[in-house]
Design an enzyme around this catalytic site. Structure first.
Site, short mmCIF file in Angstrom:
data_model
loop_
_atom_site.label_atom_id
_atom_site.label_comp_id
_atom_site.label_asym_id
_atom_site.label_seq_id
_atom_site.Cartn_x
_atom_site.Cartn_y
_atom_site.Cartn_z
N ASP A 172 -9.29 3.83 0.66
CA ASP A 172 -7.95 4.40 0.67
C ASP A 172 -7.01 3.32 0.11
O ASP A 172 -7.39 2.15 0.05
CB ASP A 172 -7.62 4.74 2.13
CG ASP A 172 -6.20 5.20 2.30
OD1 ASP A 172 -5.78 6.11 1.59
OD2 ASP A 172 -5.51 4.64 3.18
N LEU A 173 -5.81 3.71 -0.29
CA LEU A 173 -4.90 2.71 -0.87
C LEU A 173 -3.85 2.23 0.15
O LEU A 173 -3.91 1.11 0.64
CB LEU A 173 -4.21 3.30 -2.11
CG LEU A 173 -3.22 2.38 -2.81
CD1 LEU A 173 -3.93 1.21 -3.48
CD2 LEU A 173 -2.40 3.14 -3.85
N ASP A 174 -2.90 3.13 0.44
CA ASP A 174 -1.79 2.75 1.33
C ASP A 174 -2.32 2.45 2.73
O ASP A 174 -2.93 3.32 3.36
CB ASP A 174 -0.77 3.90 1.44
CG ASP A 174 -0.05 4.17 0.12
OD1 ASP A 174 0.18 3.21 -0.62
OD2 ASP A 174 0.26 5.33 -0.15
N THR A 188 1.94 -0.38 1.79
CA THR A 188 3.06 0.37 1.23
C THR A 188 3.68 1.33 2.24
O THR A 188 4.71 1.93 1.97
CB THR A 188 2.60 1.16 -0.01
OG1 THR A 188 1.26 1.60 0.22
CG2 THR A 188 2.65 0.32 -1.26
N LYS A 208 1.06 9.15 7.52
CA LYS A 208 0.04 8.30 6.87
C LYS A 208 -1.11 9.14 6.35
O LYS A 208 -1.70 9.93 7.10
CB LYS A 208 -0.44 7.21 7.82
CG LYS A 208 0.64 6.16 8.04
CD LYS A 208 0.15 4.97 8.81
CE LYS A 208 1.27 3.92 8.90
NZ LYS A 208 0.90 2.81 9.75
N SER A 246 -7.28 8.10 -2.74
CA SER A 246 -5.94 8.02 -2.17
C SER A 246 -5.18 9.34 -2.34
O SER A 246 -5.35 10.02 -3.33
CB SER A 246 -5.16 6.90 -2.87
OG SER A 246 -3.80 6.96 -2.55
N ALA A 247 -4.32 9.64 -1.36
CA ALA A 247 -3.46 10.82 -1.46
C ALA A 247 -2.27 10.56 -2.38
O ALA A 247 -1.58 11.49 -2.79
CB ALA A 247 -2.94 11.19 -0.08
N LYS A 294 -5.93 15.38 2.36
CA LYS A 294 -6.63 14.96 3.57
C LYS A 294 -5.98 15.69 4.76
O LYS A 294 -4.76 15.83 4.75
CB LYS A 294 -6.52 13.45 3.78
CG LYS A 294 -7.08 12.60 2.64
CD LYS A 294 -6.65 11.13 2.80
CE LYS A 294 -7.04 10.31 1.58
NZ LYS A 294 -6.53 8.92 1.63
N GLU A 298 -10.47 3.65 5.73
CA GLU A 298 -9.26 4.47 5.90
C GLU A 298 -8.38 3.96 7.04
O GLU A 298 -8.89 3.48 8.04
CB GLU A 298 -9.64 5.91 6.24
CG GLU A 298 -9.45 6.92 5.16
CD GLU A 298 -8.00 7.20 4.80
OE1 GLU A 298 -7.08 6.77 5.52
OE2 GLU A 298 -7.78 7.86 3.78
N ASP A 299 -7.05 4.09 6.88
CA ASP A 299 -6.14 3.70 7.97
C ASP A 299 -5.54 4.91 8.68
O ASP A 299 -4.91 4.74 9.72
CB ASP A 299 -4.99 2.83 7.44
CG ASP A 299 -4.03 3.63 6.58
OD1 ASP A 299 -4.51 4.40 5.71
OD2 ASP A 299 -2.81 3.52 6.79
#
Ligand code: B16
Ligand code: MG
Length: 192
Positions: free
Chosen positions: A9-11, A17, A45, A114-115, A145, A169-170
């Site tokens: 995942d990114l953020d 971010t 998130k 990522s979303a 997601k 994933e966060d």
């Protein structure tokens, strides 16, 4: 050894971010008379931009026209992007570079799932683009997601079965997406 796919995942996993998303959403919420707290921000998130706005409007019990919603979505993203102008590699979260380098050295497949529709510019600004064999982001998927589409698309492009994919994933929505997709999920963040 069976090939594996490592999907990030990114953020909240690669870069922090979430704080910029929060600042940008809070401005809109304040304009609308909604008290938008850091706790409320947790609900956003891993959630798409459009769904995030709907959640905020639900918190404020506000019904809005499509025209107003479109205006706020544009305003939010313009504001969010203004926080990213000076972004560089210093914003990469601790531990990310060593693990990406380790996986690269082991010739493992690395993907982004990522979303965010801003994922590519963020990877470019932080100098991480070259680590990723595949990038699937909010521009590529129809379902957000917890639908597993983003991760399944990444593993399919890599030609790796979902059961051989490991997702970092966060967000709750992202962990659910990985689990529904039949992948191994690894939660990143604080315990509470
Ligand atoms: P954008 P991730 C998600 O990214 C964020 O967690 C979420 O807060 C945000 O609303 C979503 O991207 C959409 O981002 O407005 O940039 O398209 O965690 O899936 O990498
Ligand atoms: Mg995230």
């Amino acid at each position: 050894m069976t090939s594996k796919a490592f999907i990030f995942d990114l953020d909240g996993v690669i870069v922090d971010t979430a704080k910029y998303h929060y600042l940008a959403w809070r401005k809109i919420a304040t304009q609308l008379g909604i008290d938008f707290t850091p706790e409320n921000n947790e609900l956003l998130k891993g959630v798409s931009r459009v769904r995030s706005l709907d959640i905020i409007l639900e918190l404020g019990k506000i019904n809005a026209s499509l025209e107003d919603k479109t205006k706020w979505l544009i305003q939010k993203n313009t504001d969010y992007l203004s926080y990213l102008v000076d972004m560089d590699e210093s914003e990469i979260l601790p531990g990310v570079l060593p693990i990406l380098q380790f996986l690269k050295d082991k010739k493992q497949c690395i993907a982004l799932g990522s979303a965010s529709k801003n994922a590519r510019p963020i990877l470019e600004k932080t100098g991480l683009m070259a680590y990723f064999d595949v990038i699937v982001d909010g521009n590529d998927v129809t379902h957000a997601k917890p639908n597993p589409e983003v991760f399944l698309m990444a593993s399919k492009i890599l030609n790796i079965k979902p059961e051989h994919a490991i997702v970092f994933e966060d967000s709750v929505a992202g962990i659910q997406a990985a689990n529904i997709g039949g992948m191994t999920s690894i939660g990143i963040g604080n315990e509470s």
